[in-house]
Design a protein around this motif. Structure first.
Motif, PDB file in Angstrom:
ATOM      1  N   LEU A 274       0.845  -1.210   0.000  1.00  0.00           N
ATOM      2  CA  LEU A 274       0.000   0.000   0.000  1.00  0.00           C
ATOM      3  C   LEU A 274       0.871   1.247   0.000  1.00  0.00           C
ATOM      4  N   ARG A 275       1.907   1.216   0.830  1.00  0.00           N
ATOM      5  CA  ARG A 275       2.822   2.370   0.869  1.00  0.00           C
ATOM      6  C   ARG A 275       3.425   2.610  -0.510  1.00  0.00           C
ATOM      7  N   ALA A 276       3.806   1.511  -1.169  1.00  0.00           N
ATOM      8  CA  ALA A 276       4.449   1.653  -2.480  1.00  0.00           C
ATOM      9  C   ALA A 276       3.447   2.215  -3.494  1.00  0.00           C
ATOM     10  N   GLU A 277       2.231   1.697  -3.481  1.00  0.00           N
ATOM     11  CA  GLU A 277       1.245   2.140  -4.473  1.00  0.00           C
ATOM     12  C   GLU A 277       0.793   3.571  -4.238  1.00  0.00           C
ATOM     13  N   PHE A 278       0.577   3.901  -2.983  1.00  0.00           N
ATOM     14  CA  PHE A 278       0.122   5.271  -2.667  1.00  0.00           C
ATOM     15  C   PHE A 278       1.299   6.244  -2.690  1.00  0.00           C
ATOM     16  N   GLY A 279       2.505   5.714  -2.482  1.00  0.00           N
ATOM     17  CA  GLY A 279       3.661   6.599  -2.308  1.00  0.00           C
ATOM     18  C   GLY A 279       3.547   7.343  -0.979  1.00  0.00           C
ATOM     19  N   HIS A 280       2.809   6.787  -0.064  1.00  0.00           N
ATOM     20  CA  HIS A 280       2.430   7.515   1.150  1.00  0.00           C
ATOM     21  C   HIS A 280       1.600   6.555   1.994  1.00  0.00           C
ATOM     22  N   VAL A 281       1.210   6.979   3.186  1.00  0.00           N
ATOM     23  CA  VAL A 281       0.225   6.164   3.901  1.00  0.00           C
ATOM     24  C   VAL A 281      -1.172   6.659   3.524  1.00  0.00           C
ATOM     25  N   PRO A 282      -2.162   5.778   3.559  1.00  0.00           N
ATOM     26  CA  PRO A 282      -3.524   6.265   3.265  1.00  0.00           C
ATOM     27  C   PRO A 282      -4.024   7.213   4.351  1.00  0.00           C
ATOM     28  N   ASP A 283      -5.031   8.001   4.002  1.00  0.00           N
ATOM     29  CA  ASP A 283      -5.606   8.924   4.992  1.00  0.00           C
ATOM     30  C   ASP A 283      -6.769   8.284   5.735  1.00  0.00           C
ATOM     31  N   LEU A 284      -7.286   7.219   5.172  1.00  0.00           N
ATOM     32  CA  LEU A 284      -8.435   6.559   5.783  1.00  0.00           C
ATOM     33  C   LEU A 284      -8.395   5.084   5.376  1.00  0.00           C
ATOM     34  N   ILE A 285      -8.704   4.222   6.337  1.00  0.00           N
ATOM     35  CA  ILE A 285      -8.770   2.790   6.020  1.00  0.00           C
ATOM     36  C   ILE A 285     -10.170   2.299   6.347  1.00  0.00           C
ATOM     37  N   ILE A 286     -10.801   1.714   5.348  1.00  0.00           N
ATOM     38  CA  ILE A 286     -12.164   1.218   5.564  1.00  0.00           C
ATOM     39  C   ILE A 286     -12.140  -0.305   5.484  1.00  0.00           C
ATOM     40  N   GLY A 287     -12.480  -0.954   6.569  1.00  0.00           N
ATOM     41  CA  GLY A 287     -12.542  -2.414   6.579  1.00  0.00           C
ATOM     42  C   GLY A 287     -13.920  -2.871   6.142  1.00  0.00           C
ATOM     43  N   ASN A 288     -13.959  -4.047   5.559  1.00  0.00           N
ATOM     44  CA  ASN A 288     -15.234  -4.624   5.145  1.00  0.00           C
ATOM     45  C   ASN A 288     -15.343  -6.043   5.655  1.00  0.00           C
ATOM     46  N   TYR A 289     -16.426  -6.339   6.322  1.00  0.00           N
ATOM     47  CA  TYR A 289     -16.707  -7.680   6.837  1.00  0.00           C
ATOM     48  C   TYR A 289     -15.669  -8.026   7.907  1.00  0.00           C
ATOM     49  N   SER A 290     -15.897  -9.127   8.617  1.00  0.00           N
ATOM     50  CA  SER A 290     -15.075  -9.478   9.782  1.00  0.00           C
ATOM     51  C   SER A 290     -13.576  -9.526   9.460  1.00  0.00           C
ATOM     52  N   ASP A 291     -13.231 -10.150   8.363  1.00  0.00           N
ATOM     53  CA  ASP A 291     -11.803 -10.289   8.042  1.00  0.00           C
ATOM     54  C   ASP A 291     -11.189  -8.946   7.643  1.00  0.00           C
ATOM     55  N   GLY A 292     -11.888  -8.207   6.804  1.00  0.00           N
ATOM     56  CA  GLY A 292     -11.373  -6.908   6.362  1.00  0.00           C
ATOM     57  C   GLY A 292     -11.261  -5.928   7.519  1.00  0.00           C
ATOM     58  N   ASN A 293     -12.199  -6.022   8.439  1.00  0.00           N
ATOM     59  CA  ASN A 293     -12.159  -5.111   9.582  1.00  0.00           C
ATOM     60  C   ASN A 293     -10.983  -5.444  10.491  1.00  0.00           C
ATOM     61  N   LEU A 294     -10.665  -6.716  10.612  1.00  0.00           N
ATOM     62  CA  LEU A 294      -9.507  -7.083  11.435  1.00  0.00           C
ATOM     63  C   LEU A 294      -8.215  -6.575  10.777  1.00  0.00           C
ATOM     64  N   VAL A 295      -8.114  -6.762   9.476  1.00  0.00           N
ATOM     65  CA  VAL A 295      -6.919  -6.266   8.779  1.00  0.00           C
ATOM     66  C   VAL A 295      -6.878  -4.730   8.864  1.00  0.00           C
ATOM     67  N   ALA A 296      -8.028  -4.106   8.755  1.00  0.00           N
ATOM     68  CA  ALA A 296      -8.079  -2.639   8.870  1.00  0.00           C
ATOM     69  C   ALA A 296      -7.565  -2.214  10.242  1.00  0.00           C
ATOM     70  N   PHE A 297      -7.942  -2.956  11.272  1.00  0.00           N
ATOM     71  CA  PHE A 297      -7.460  -2.664  12.626  1.00  0.00           C
ATOM     72  C   PHE A 297      -5.934  -2.751  12.668  1.00  0.00           C
ATOM     73  N   LEU A 298      -5.384  -3.847  12.124  1.00  0.00           N
ATOM     74  CA  LEU A 298      -3.928  -4.040  12.184  1.00  0.00           C
ATOM     75  C   LEU A 298      -3.213  -2.935  11.400  1.00  0.00           C
TER      76      LEU A 298
END
Ligand code: UDP
Ligand code: LCN
Length: 808
Positions: free
Chosen positions: A398-422
């Motif tokens: 993600l850092r490489a693609e954005f060239g930066h950190v994202p400004d917002l992370i949106i998790g989706n469903y139980s697995d996506g939300n856990l990864v969003a947390f991490l």
């Protein structure tokens, strides 16, 4: 806990009735009665007494029964779990003998539930209790259940009033906040020439004077350097009028702040350039993935949301005057790369999202612990061991693609939300959660019998992940109010996490604060380019219409279609869904099979999954395929049903709804539970009178009898009768179909558009970002607790599952 409703019956002249009814329950077979069982038992009781069931307004006992969620029969007593109001629960033990009421605590209730399933071992030590309440004790809490889901309005009012009490600190806070914004290294809003809050206030006034005699429409580029000299960088507006307007709002905020002005101001700040949406499981792609197991509405939702978000973000950045920096939004949907992609693009690292400038699907593979597993699609119930390493690898990408950190992370469903947390924790970014569907309420007794279901479903991992992610999130968006706290007679999806037992693993005494302002209802929309009213004839393609008509009604192709129609001109009764058990297409087929009246009037057309069990590796799908064939044979539905086992490209699905509407057909969504139900929106906007399950989101989308109808999928005869009643009304009055059709279309356009959704979502992200900045220290202890749950509870279980996968 006081049991007001129970007490009222005990003290009334219905006391004897209560005792008798309790006695019947006590002697009955069931030890654990759910609401439907209780209502049925009460109806039987009244019938035996040869009287109708009294309405809750006329009988205290009836009222008690209506509000009772569960009853557990425990020898000489009954444990009543009553929900007298939304998001409120009372638990009492009632001794049947003399009707003594003994209030029970949540830990006592959880012990009782464990005992019921023979997993109560007090001599072996205390069970681990999870309780998040202390962390919410010093955060603001909404008082009135009506306002649950309107978190941001409340938060703004509450925190502003606190902050504004100390004008000096408030001004300093705002000043600090304005200084942190950058785009690609370029300072935004204010530069170092403005040295203090006091100085900011003076410069704002001066800038307003400078702008006062310039033409309102003059472009920002014309006076950019003049403002820069005063200490203002891009971000205030794209014209004189817009910059003035924003500065005036700031001026007001500094001098005499109020929460509405604050919301208006923060919503204007350009602080969202890069958004990451996380959706690891399933087949995430733009073609050939829908209708597969685990790939349904979530994918549709995210792709449409991204398109609309990008558009909205671009407009916002332009309006903020960031055209001078050529600022463009970038959005990445992070998912897993599946090497054996089965003809989809799921093995391609990057895929541009159609119709966007700079939005991408980025696929990162799971590490190859066992290639036999990780090379292939993995069911959502099995992917838990791979998520932590996925988050680590994804962070780099993600850092490489954005060239930066994202400004917002949106998790989706139980697995996506856990990864969003991490990810959000590592990157220190605002975390937003979207549940889509919490499995806990989807599968009955999923927590109580988790050990029996663990082999197939691994709920112990999923529910732990849910608890971590929902508590860690800065804000949560839900599609409906009832997703959070249910309805007067059914509990909400989040509400089901408030207290529950996972016997032998843990007790959740307080799993989520439902009154927290982190909850916001922001329903999704529907892609209006694909789904639109059937009578927009000029937008429809004749070639598609003919091809799809043939596919629906006459084409003979045993590879993908089962069944033929003896009378293709009959009104089509249509449904489309994945072949999950919960979607209950088999229930609809059975209701159709049992109803001669429906068969006389309609053909049943189903677009669903696959036709052959050999083509599926999903156990629920296989079971449903077998069941559907069995129903067709049992009720001899040959000549009356067509089952299309295909995956429709999206454009085709839009036209299919319209073709059904051309023939004055109807759409039925018979799910046993539906978290939201995008097909309901699609069908309604196409102009199809829609019958939606009363369990879940459709209850909020549809207004019964006004723009659609509710059905109860657990009562098949009743469900068929509801549909037949409408068809009879249509026979009597040909305008009836039109009336419902028109009202359905209006409902979607007025309430469920992506434009409304994205405007709201972006504004929420900014405001929570602001509050996150302003009151950061308050959350650290909660975050530490969530980390502990992750490392001590989640991870060992994930590793154990991984060990199983390594054996495959
Ligand atoms: N869908 C589809 N083809 C299918 C089955 C479903 O295109 O064979 C689409 C459908 O149009 C809708 C989505 O998948 O956009 C299903 O979303 P919904 O919210 O109704 O249910 P979910 O599958 O997410 O539980
Ligand atoms: C998952 C579901 O089960 C549906 O009810 C929703 O409509 C979909 O996700 C999109 O949120």
């Amino acid at each position: 806990m006081t049991c007001v409703l129970l007490k009222a019956v005990v003290e009334s002249d219905e006391r004897a009735d209560l005792r008798q009814f309790s006695r019947i329950l006590q002697l009955g077979e069931k030890r654990y009665l759910l609401r439907n069982d209780i209502l049925d038992a009460f109806a039987d009781y009244c019938r035996d007494q040869e009287r109708p069931v009294p309405p809750p307004s006329e009988s205290r006992l009836s009222k008690l029964v209506f509000y009772t969620q569960e009853i557990i029969v425990d020898n000489e007593s009954l444990c009543w779990i009553v929900r007298p109001r939304i998001a409120q629960q009372e638990v009492c033990r009632l001794l049947v003998e003399d009707l003594t009421i003994v209030p029970m605590t949540i830990p006592e209730l959880l012990d009782l539930r464990d005992r019921l399933v023979n997993h109560y071992h007090p001599n072996e030590g205390d069970v681990f209790e999870i309780d998040v309440q202390p962390f919410y004790d010093y955060s603001p809490i909404i008082r009135d259940a009506k306002n649950i889901g309107k978190g941001v309005e409340f938060l703004n009012r509450y925190l502003s009033s606190k902050l504004f009490q100390d004008p000096r600190q408030w001004q300093q806070n705002l000043f600090n906040f304005l200084r942190i914004h950058r785009y690609n290294g370029y300072q935004l809003l204010i530069n170092e020439r403005i040295r203090s809050p006091q100085h900011l206030s003076e410069q704002v006034k001066q800038a307003l004077v400078v702008l006062s005699d310039r033409p309102p429409t003059e472009a920002y580029s014309e006076f950019r350097f003049e403002l820069q000299n005063l200490g203002f960088e891009p971000g205030w507006g794209n014209t004189v009028a817009r910059v003035r307007d924003t500065l005036e709002i700031l001026d007001q905020l500094l001098d005499s702040p109020d929460h509405q002005v604050l919301e208006a101001f923060v919503s204007r700040i350009p602080m969202l350039f890069r958004i990451a949406l996380i959706s690891p499981h399933g087949w995430f792609g733009q073609e050939g993935v829908l209708g597969r197991p685990d790939t349904g509405g979530q994918v549709v939702y995210i792709l449409d949301q991204v398109k609309s978000l990008e558009k909205q973000m671009r407009e916002d950045l332009e309006l903020a005057g960031l055209g001078v920096l050529e600022a463009q939004p970038k959005i990445i949907v992070l998912t897993r790369l599946i090497p054996n992609a089965e003809g989809t693009l799921c093995n391609q690292r990057l895929e541009k999202i159609y119709g966007t400038n700079d939005a991408w699907i980025l696929r990162v593979p799971f590490r190859e612990f066992n290639p036999k597993v990780t090379q292939n699609w993995i069911s959502r119930f099995e992917i838990w061991p791979y998520l932590e390493t996925f988050a680590i690898d994804a962070e780099r990408e993600l850092r490489a693609e954005f060239g930066h950190v994202p400004d917002l992370i949106i998790g989706n469903y139980s697995d996506g939300n856990l990864v969003a947390f991490l990810l959000a924790r590592r990157l220190k970014v605002t975390q937003c959660n979207i549940a889509h569907a919490l499995e806990k309420s989807k599968y009955l007794f999923s927590n109580l019998y988790w050990q029996d279901l663990e082999d197939k479903y691994h709920f112990s991992l999923q529910f732990t992940a849910d608890l971590i992610a929902m508590n860690a999130a800065n804000f949560i968006i839900s599609s409906t109010y009832q997703e959070i706290v249910g309805t007067p007679d059914s509990i909400g999806q989040y509400e089901s996490y408030q207290s529950f037992t996972m016997p032998d693993l843990y007790h959740v005494v307080n799993g989520i604060e439902l009154f927290s302002p982190k909850f916001n209802v922001v329903p999704p929309g529907v892609n209006e380019q694909v789904y639109f009213p059937y009578y927009h004839y000029t937008e429809r393609l004749e070639g598609d219409r003919q091809r799809l008509e043939e596919l629906l009604f006459t084409l003979e192709d045993p590879q993908q279609i089962y069944g033929y129609l003896e009378a293709p001109e009959k009104r089509p009764l249509f449904s489309m869904a994945r072949l999950d058990r919960i979607k209950n297409l088999t229930g609809l087929a059975e209701a159709f099979g049992r109803s001669k009246a429906l068969q006389e009037r309609c053909n049943l057309i189903l677009v669903a999954g696959k036709l052959r069990t050999a083509d599926s590796s999903d156990r629920e799908e296989i079971a449903e395929i077998e069941k559907l064939y069995q129903i067709i044979h049992q009720y001899n539905l040959h000549g009356k049903i067509r089952w299309l086992g295909i995956r429709l490209p999206k454009a085709d699905s839009g036209e299919i709804y319209r073709i059904i509407a051309d023939r004055q057909g109807i759409f039925v969504q018979p799910a046993l539970f539906e978290a939201f139900g995008l097909t309901i929106l699609e069908a309604m906007i196409s102009g199809l009178p829609t019958f939606g399950t009363r369990f879940g989101g459709p209850l909020e989308i549809i207004q019964d009898g006004v723009n659609g109808f509710y059905i109860n999928p657990t009562h098949l005869e009743e469900m068929a009768e509801t549909i037949v009643r409408f068809l009879e009304a249509c026979d009597r009055d040909p305008q009836e179909w039109q009336r419902i059709s028109k009202a359905g279309i209006e409902r979607v356009y007025s309430t469920y558009t992506w434009k409304i959704h994205c405007t709201r979502l972006l504004s929420l992200a900014k405001i929570y970002g602001f509050w996150n900045f302003s009151s950061q220290e308050n959350r650290e202890d909660m975050m530490r607790y969530m980390e502990a749950l992750f490392h001590l509870l989640y991870k060992p279980r994930a590793q154990a599952l991984l060990a199983e996968h390594l054996q495959r």
